[in-house]
Enzyme design. Structure first.
Site, mmCIF file in Angstrom:
data_model
loop_
_atom_site.group_PDB
_atom_site.id
_atom_site.type_symbol
_atom_site.label_atom_id
_atom_site.label_comp_id
_atom_site.label_asym_id
_atom_site.label_seq_id
_atom_site.Cartn_x
_atom_site.Cartn_y
_atom_site.Cartn_z
ATOM 1 N N HIS A 186 0.815 -1.206 0.000
ATOM 2 C CA HIS A 186 0.000 0.000 0.000
ATOM 3 C C HIS A 186 0.855 1.265 0.000
ATOM 4 O O HIS A 186 0.509 2.261 -0.645
ATOM 5 C CB HIS A 186 -0.932 -0.011 1.217
ATOM 6 C CG HIS A 186 -2.107 -0.910 1.034
ATOM 7 N ND1 HIS A 186 -2.778 -1.487 2.076
ATOM 8 C CD2 HIS A 186 -2.731 -1.339 -0.095
ATOM 9 C CE1 HIS A 186 -3.779 -2.224 1.599
ATOM 10 N NE2 HIS A 186 -3.765 -2.145 0.301
ATOM 11 N N ARG A 288 -14.546 5.872 -8.974
ATOM 12 C CA ARG A 288 -14.993 4.936 -7.930
ATOM 13 C C ARG A 288 -16.016 5.650 -7.049
ATOM 14 O O ARG A 288 -15.647 6.496 -6.242
ATOM 15 C CB ARG A 288 -13.816 4.480 -7.071
ATOM 16 C CG ARG A 288 -12.680 3.811 -7.832
ATOM 17 C CD ARG A 288 -11.598 3.407 -6.827
ATOM 18 N NE ARG A 288 -10.460 2.796 -7.466
ATOM 19 C CZ ARG A 288 -9.363 3.441 -7.833
ATOM 20 N NH1 ARG A 288 -9.285 4.761 -7.644
ATOM 21 N NH2 ARG A 288 -8.353 2.802 -8.384
ATOM 22 N N ARG A 325 -18.073 4.037 -12.406
ATOM 23 C CA ARG A 325 -18.431 2.692 -11.949
ATOM 24 C C ARG A 325 -19.498 2.821 -10.872
ATOM 25 O O ARG A 325 -19.295 3.519 -9.876
ATOM 26 C CB ARG A 325 -17.200 1.979 -11.369
ATOM 27 C CG ARG A 325 -17.520 0.566 -10.877
ATOM 28 C CD ARG A 325 -16.268 -0.140 -10.375
ATOM 29 N NE ARG A 325 -15.774 0.432 -9.132
ATOM 30 C CZ ARG A 325 -14.594 0.126 -8.593
ATOM 31 N NH1 ARG A 325 -13.792 -0.724 -9.201
ATOM 32 N NH2 ARG A 325 -14.213 0.684 -7.455
ATOM 33 N N GLU A 415 -13.842 -8.560 -14.769
ATOM 34 C CA GLU A 415 -13.079 -8.853 -13.555
ATOM 35 C C GLU A 415 -13.055 -10.345 -13.220
ATOM 36 O O GLU A 415 -12.350 -10.750 -12.300
ATOM 37 C CB GLU A 415 -13.668 -8.088 -12.370
ATOM 38 C CG GLU A 415 -13.625 -6.580 -12.534
ATOM 39 C CD GLU A 415 -14.459 -5.868 -11.511
ATOM 40 O OE1 GLU A 415 -13.887 -5.307 -10.563
ATOM 41 O OE2 GLU A 415 -15.711 -5.883 -11.648
ATOM 42 N N ASP A 439 -8.764 -7.436 -9.795
ATOM 43 C CA ASP A 439 -9.709 -8.509 -9.494
ATOM 44 C C ASP A 439 -9.627 -9.629 -10.522
ATOM 45 O O ASP A 439 -9.823 -10.801 -10.190
ATOM 46 C CB ASP A 439 -11.146 -7.968 -9.415
ATOM 47 C CG ASP A 439 -11.537 -7.591 -7.995
ATOM 48 O OD1 ASP A 439 -11.114 -8.292 -7.066
ATOM 49 O OD2 ASP A 439 -12.263 -6.601 -7.813
ATOM 50 N N ARG A 449 -6.562 -11.356 -3.190
ATOM 51 C CA ARG A 449 -5.638 -10.227 -3.388
ATOM 52 C C ARG A 449 -5.183 -9.622 -2.078
ATOM 53 O O ARG A 449 -4.250 -8.823 -2.033
ATOM 54 C CB ARG A 449 -6.293 -9.155 -4.258
ATOM 55 C CG ARG A 449 -7.601 -8.646 -3.749
ATOM 56 C CD ARG A 449 -8.326 -7.786 -4.753
ATOM 57 N NE ARG A 449 -7.722 -6.474 -4.885
ATOM 58 C CZ ARG A 449 -8.305 -5.460 -5.527
ATOM 59 N NH1 ARG A 449 -9.482 -5.643 -6.107
ATOM 60 N NH2 ARG A 449 -7.734 -4.292 -5.609
ATOM 61 N N CYS A 486 -8.472 -0.365 -16.490
ATOM 62 C CA CYS A 486 -8.504 0.624 -15.408
ATOM 63 C C CYS A 486 -7.884 0.077 -14.132
ATOM 64 O O CYS A 486 -8.051 0.652 -13.062
ATOM 65 C CB CYS A 486 -9.931 1.093 -15.136
ATOM 66 S SG CYS A 486 -11.040 -0.219 -14.560
#
Length: 556
Positions: A186, A288, A325, A415, A439, A449, A486
């Protein structure tokens, strides 16, 4: 004497400055047995501290926005995990203090995951940070953090927690170096989002003396210790050359022979728009919308509130393309008012479009809000559904869009493997595809994940994943429709060339990556991209795929 160390470069750029170490503290609480009458009090202390830390992480996420918000929301969910709470209560019941129970419970969870195999450093940092924040609150001591300084510096740490990385002051922190971590941690993702040069997995990083001058190359992973004035000037020259190359690559994304590849931005809301515009994004490839719902408490936000937020983004891209989305709830983004709390395997359960079809009023309100937001604007609005598995899913989403009176293109995210394999069928119901490579990798390799032991399967260079990308892109080409990417894969400049060669028609990424991808694409012809894609697909592993593509594109 100058020495050069090598780690893993995860965020482009060169930073030269003095080392400042992340402040650390010993946060292991003393072992002490409490009497039974203190058990209720300690349980309440633990509950309040865990909730306070979760709330603080959410607040930090709201302040940071974008990629950081998603990461910090995930950390907050760790602090609120019901299983963690239950384990802490069990430990308190047999005599542990609140702080000792939290410490031991999270350490046990960490050890359990680490025992499953190689554990991704970024997840360890997330988990350790949650533990330290709760324990620090219970002990009444300040949390370790970024050092104070009146001049810019290079931050060095064993690892950086997302809560620290997300709010780094980039006017002071020139770059950072960590001993642990990896390219998909992260902290690495957030470094790229911030545009801060960063090197991770550098052995011996914490042994660098405070005040030592280092030169950090986030592209090569090299860290020069005590570089000579000549070396500093050489590295500064390299940085200037790269900056000039980025500056010269302006305008729409395209290969050197003119094949257009629109470069779009991934955003989480209006706060991310400025960075996207500054980077020259040609629109938004992934808006998002779940962050708006995560802020909504125990119910979905109203149509009016949603429309106001959506319109702010749409107005920023007049006559540009904005791909929204719809709400992607479930799995690692649970919502109490929508998603079940007792699913045995949420990643394979009711998430994305499946959740919305079970709550049609939530989908209907969001689609109406989007229609209202776009009214009177020249923007090219496109709306897509997450977790589309087959044609029936695509048809249900398209029908819902039409029933809501939405005047926009309707699309489907690819996905899951079934959507890639049956893409041509799905395209009978929708007008475009967008590949969510994160995904898609998870479901292709049956590899969660969020489990670090399975991290190698999340590498977007895996040839099997490239095969599925090619399948979807070929289907879209045959139908005369578009197929974008994306996922995180699009932010890798080298992989962006391969994706273009596979037939992908647009690339969407964090704003900071756009100039690098634009400059790299501009160096290569479409034929070179196609040869690199073929070489990568013919390889037997992710590492070999990358090497093969690099060889083709470098002319070796």
């Amino acid at each position: 004497m100058e020495t050069t160390l090598r780690g893993v470069g995860v965020s482009h750029g060169v930073a030269i400055g003095e080392v400042r170490h992340m402040r650390t503290a010993e946060l292991e609480p003393p072992t002490e047995q409490i009497p039974r009458e203190r058990v209720p009090h300690e349980r309440e202390r633990a509950r309040q501290a865990m909730e306070a830390v979760a709330a603080d992480l959410v607040a930090r996420g709201n302040l940071a926005g974008g990629e950081a918000q998603a990461v910090l929301e995930a950390q907050a969910m760790m602090a609120r995990d019901p299983e963690l709470s239950a384990d802490v209560e069990r430990r308190i019941a047999v005599g542990s203090t609140a702080e000792r129970a939290v410490h031991d419970s999270l350490c046990a969870y960490r050890a359990l995951l680490a025992g499953a195999g190689e554990y991704l450093a970024g997840r360890v940092a997330d988990l350790d940070d949650v533990r330290n924040r709760i324990v620090a609150r219970l002990l009444g001591v300040p949390m370790p953090g970024v050092p104070d300084s009146d001049r810019p510096f290079v931050l060095v740490a064993r690892d950086l927690a997302p809560a620290d990385t997300a709010l780094l002051d980039t006017s002071l922190v020139l770059g950072f170096v960590t001993e642990e971590g990896g390219p998909t941690s992260h902290s690495a993702i957030l470094a790229r989002a911030l545009g801060v040069p960063a090197v991770v997995a550098l052995e011996g990083a914490v042994e660098l003396a405070e005040g030592t001058v280092v030169a950090v190359d986030g592209s090569t992973g090299e860290v020069s210790v005590d570089p000579s004035p000549e070396q500093q000037e050489r590295l500064a020259g390299i940085a200037r050359e790269r900056k000039a190359a980025l500056a010269s690559a302006v305008g729409p994304g395209a290969t050197s022979d003119g094949h257009k590849v629109p470069l779009l931005a991934n955003i989480g809301g209006p706060a991310d728009v400025a960075a996207a515009l500054e980077a020259g994004a040609e629109g938004v490839g992934l808006f998002r919308t779940e962050f708006l719902f995560l802020d909504g408490g125990r119910k979905a936000p109203s149509e009016k509130k949603q429309a106001e937020v959506y319109r702010q983004v749409l107005e920023a891209f007049p006559e540009g393309r904005v791909v929204v989305r719809v709400l992607d709830a479930g799995a690692d983004k649970p919502l109490g008012f929508l998603t079940p709390a007792d699913e045995p395997n949420p990643a394979l359960g009711v998430r994305g479009l499946r959740t919305l079809l079970g709550h049609p009023e939530v989908l209907r309100t969001q689609l109406r809000a989007l229609s209202r937001a776009a009214d009177g604007l020249p923007v090219y609005l496109e709306v897509m559904a997450p977790m589309v598995a087959d044609r029936a899913d695509a048809r249900a989403f398209a029908d819902a869009c039409r029933e809501a009176g939405l005047r926009a293109k309707f699309g489907a995210m690819v996905e899951v493997p079934s959507a890639a394999l049956r893409a041509r069928s799905i395209l009978q119901e929708v007008e475009f595809l967008s590949l969510g490579t994160n995904d898609l990798a998870q479901y292709t390799f049956a590899a969660d994940r969020q489990v670090g032991a399975l991290a190698r399967y999340q590498d977007p260079w895996q040839p099997a994943l490239l095969d599925l990308v090619a399948t979807a892109a070929e289907a879209a080409g045959a139908e005369g429709k578009s197929c974008g990417v994306c996922g995180e894969a699009a932010s890798d400049p080298l992989l962006a060339c391969v994706l273009t060669g596979l037939g992908v028609t647009s690339l969407s990424m964090g704003a900071a990556a756009i100039p690098y991808v634009r400059a790299t694409l501009a160096k290569h012809t479409m034929a070179q991209c196609e040869r690199a894609a073929a070489a990568a697909r013919a390889s037997e592993s992710a590492d070999r795929a990358r090497a093969a593509a690099q060889s083709v594109l470098s002319g070796e």
